[in-house]
Design an enzyme around this catalytic site. Structure first.
Site: not given
Length: 160
Positions: A48-50
């Site tokens: 999700t972060c990337s």
């Protein structure tokens, strides 16, 4: 207890990925006299972060700048990981990539996440905050497993 609206951000040293490499930076000097959105991710290179969180702030970077707001991304990762992630994500110059390697700043905020069950140790909860001159004016902390209130588009709407 976690940081609240009206509180001053803690003055703890972080590592900043800059044009000239990695350099130490005191949080107080990073936020002093500026309007800053600080968002935190549980881990660089995580899905999700990337795929959504950092890319959203890269996409909306100029919209924040047009409002006179700087952007800073925080993760409990080492600065070399943050540097590699910034390069991979094509982070624009001026979007501050901050490494909180030991989680000192994150713990001082009271926004740590125990991810030992996933083999990741202490991490930051997913959140975004808006600070003026180091004082928190808005705070958006995600519920576990959520990605909504710390997204760039949502934060930008709240600043309208």
């Amino acid at each position: 207890m976690s940081i609240q609206i009206g509180d001053t951000l803690p003055d703890i040293q972080l590592q900043k990925v800059g044009i000239d490499g990695i350099e130490p930076v005191d949080a107080a000097s990073l936020f002093a006299g500026k309007n800053v959105v600080l968002f935190a991710v549980p881990g660089a290179f995580t899905p999700t972060c990337s795929e959504q969180h950092l890319p959203g702030f890269v996409e909306h970077f100029e919209a924040f700048r047009a409002k006179g707001i700087e952007i800073a991304c925080l993760s409990v990762n080492d600065p070399f990981v943050m540097q590699a992630w910034a390069q991979m994500q094509q982070v624009p110059a001026g979007l501050h990539m901050l490494a909180d390697g030991n989680g000192d700043f994150t713990r001082a905020l009271g926004l740590e996440l125990d991810a030992t069950g996933y083999g990741m140790g202490l991490r930051a909860k997913r959140f975004a905050l808006y600070a003026e001159d180091g004082v928190v004016k808005q705070l958006h902390v995600e519920a576990p497993g959520e990605f909504r209130v710390s997204a760039a588009g949502y934060v930008l709407e709240q600043l309208a």
